[in-house]
Scaffold this motif. Structure first.
Motif, PDB file in Angstrom:
ATOM      1  N   LEU A 133      58.746  85.331  86.285  1.00  0.00           N
ATOM      2  CA  LEU A 133      59.575  84.737  85.246  1.00  0.00           C
ATOM      3  C   LEU A 133      59.532  85.635  84.014  1.00  0.00           C
ATOM      4  O   LEU A 133      58.867  85.318  83.020  1.00  0.00           O
ATOM      5  CB  LEU A 133      59.083  83.329  84.910  1.00  0.00           C
ATOM      6  CG  LEU A 133      60.030  82.432  84.098  1.00  0.00           C
ATOM      7  CD1 LEU A 133      61.365  82.272  84.820  1.00  0.00           C
ATOM      8  CD2 LEU A 133      59.385  81.078  83.846  1.00  0.00           C
ATOM      9  N   LEU A 138      63.925  84.232  80.670  1.00  0.00           N
ATOM     10  CA  LEU A 138      63.754  83.021  79.862  1.00  0.00           C
ATOM     11  C   LEU A 138      64.711  83.013  78.679  1.00  0.00           C
ATOM     12  O   LEU A 138      65.325  81.989  78.369  1.00  0.00           O
ATOM     13  CB  LEU A 138      62.312  82.925  79.377  1.00  0.00           C
ATOM     14  CG  LEU A 138      61.260  82.536  80.404  1.00  0.00           C
ATOM     15  CD1 LEU A 138      59.867  82.709  79.820  1.00  0.00           C
ATOM     16  CD2 LEU A 138      61.474  81.092  80.866  1.00  0.00           C
ATOM     17  N   LYS A 139      64.852  84.164  78.013  1.00  0.00           N
ATOM     18  CA  LYS A 139      65.755  84.243  76.862  1.00  0.00           C
ATOM     19  C   LYS A 139      67.208  84.037  77.292  1.00  0.00           C
ATOM     20  O   LYS A 139      67.988  83.391  76.582  1.00  0.00           O
ATOM     21  CB  LYS A 139      65.601  85.593  76.164  1.00  0.00           C
ATOM     22  CG  LYS A 139      66.448  85.719  74.898  1.00  0.00           C
ATOM     23  CD  LYS A 139      66.182  87.025  74.162  1.00  0.00           C
ATOM     24  CE  LYS A 139      67.074  87.138  72.931  1.00  0.00           C
ATOM     25  NZ  LYS A 139      66.828  88.416  72.198  1.00  0.00           N
ATOM     26  N   SER A 141      68.318  82.183  79.722  1.00  0.00           N
ATOM     27  CA  SER A 141      68.578  80.777  80.056  1.00  0.00           C
ATOM     28  C   SER A 141      68.294  79.827  78.900  1.00  0.00           C
ATOM     29  O   SER A 141      68.641  78.649  78.973  1.00  0.00           O
ATOM     30  CB  SER A 141      67.739  80.358  81.267  1.00  0.00           C
ATOM     31  OG  SER A 141      66.351  80.494  80.996  1.00  0.00           O
ATOM     32  N   ALA A 142      67.674  80.325  77.835  1.00  0.00           N
ATOM     33  CA  ALA A 142      67.284  79.471  76.712  1.00  0.00           C
ATOM     34  C   ALA A 142      68.439  78.701  76.080  1.00  0.00           C
ATOM     35  O   ALA A 142      68.248  77.552  75.647  1.00  0.00           O
ATOM     36  CB  ALA A 142      66.557  80.300  75.656  1.00  0.00           C
ATOM     37  N   ALA A 195      64.999  76.311  87.095  1.00  0.00           N
ATOM     38  CA  ALA A 195      63.803  76.441  86.268  1.00  0.00           C
ATOM     39  C   ALA A 195      62.646  75.606  86.806  1.00  0.00           C
ATOM     40  O   ALA A 195      61.476  75.991  86.676  1.00  0.00           O
ATOM     41  CB  ALA A 195      64.116  76.042  84.828  1.00  0.00           C
TER      42      ALA A 195
END
Length: 283
Positions: A133, A138-139, A141-142, A195
């Motif tokens: 991950l 992560l950024k 999908s944030a 997620a």
């Protein structure tokens, strides 16, 4: 959820009548089936019948999609996979499947059901069992998973979010052009499912990697992809290569998540076409 649309039915009829090996294109989040138009021409010129079904309720145009974002909400991975399964089930030949991003995950789900003669998953979203991950993923999908309320919404990307997640490896001018030409809202629930896939044994974001009827599979990933970095694509490959069928992976240098729609799309299309033509069933 809607059944096969009239337009999809026409594509199925044309593919069956042609008796050519069909190729089904599966788009991902924040895009529409029209993002495959140039690819379809390449594959048709190479002797295939092509289909680009939509996700359930997909509008016909980017303009319509951006004016009615609510139609994208509540579309889950399982519902979308079942819709494509319904289209594929009406074909007289097992098709080649080519999917990008969440379409790459859907491609692997459907191949795991034995629905494909050969598959190409491009920058594929992760499935249960894929553990890396990276921070950039992560950024990317944030904008969706950063707000739990987005699970039930359709979420558009701002230009800056699109620039990071999709268009980081192209010029500013091309990034603006891609955003205006292709970007539409996306279903929030799919990202929440991906997620949480490794926390939920009953997740819909899972792939049967062991099915001997999966068929040959190629995973393609862009070297500079922020949304699906190499670590994710390679982890998917490592799980898939346990299958008895052919499993390969290719890294496209200098390319980001927009590699199917940006100026270098033809290199990626030719890579996918060569694999499909090598492994596809013949009539």
């Amino acid at each position: 959820m809607p059944d096969v649309t009239e337009y999809e039915a026409q594509q199925i009829e044309q593919a069956n009548a042609s008796k050519l090996t069909p190729v089904v294109f599966i788009h991902g989040l924040w895009l529409l089936p029209s993002s495959w138009d140039r690819w379809r021409t390449v594959f048709e010129e190479a002797g295939h019948a092509t289909l680009a079904p939509g996700w359930p309720d997909d509008p016909d145009t980017v303009e319509d999609a951006n004016s009615r974002p609510e139609v994208f909400a509540h579309k889950s991975v399982g519902q979308i996979a079942d819709h494509f399964g319904g289209v594929i089930g009406k074909l007289k030949q097992r098709p080649a499947l080519i999917g990008h991003s969440f379409g790459g995950l859907l491609t692997q789900i459907l191949a795991g059901r034995g629905a494909a003669a050969v598959s190409v998953a491009i920058d594929p979203a992760p499935f249960r069992g894929v553990l890396p991950l990276p921070v950039s993923a992560l950024k990317s999908s944030a904008p969706v998973i950063g707000n739990p309320a987005n699970r039930g919404r359709a979420v558009p990307l701002t230009y800056d979010q699109f620039r990071f997640a999709f268009a980081n490896a192209v010029t500013e001018n091309e990034a603006h052009e891609l955003y205006a030409t292709f970007a539409v809202p996306g279903s929030g629930v799919t990202l929440f499912q991906a997620a949480a896939a490794n926390l939920n044994p009953w997740t819909e974001a899972k792939v049967d990697t062991k099915n001997p009827d999966r068929g040959p599979l190629l995973i393609i990933d862009g070297e500079m992809d922020h949304t699906v970095p190499w670590a994710i694509a390679n982890a998917s490959y490592k799980r898939q290569k346990r299958n008895a069928g052919v499993t390969e992976i290719v890294k496209i240098p200098g390319r980001g998540h927009s590699l199917t729609i940006d100026h270098g799309w033809r290199e990626v299309a030719d890579t996918a076409r060569a694999f499909v033509q090598k492994h596809a069933q013949r009539p």
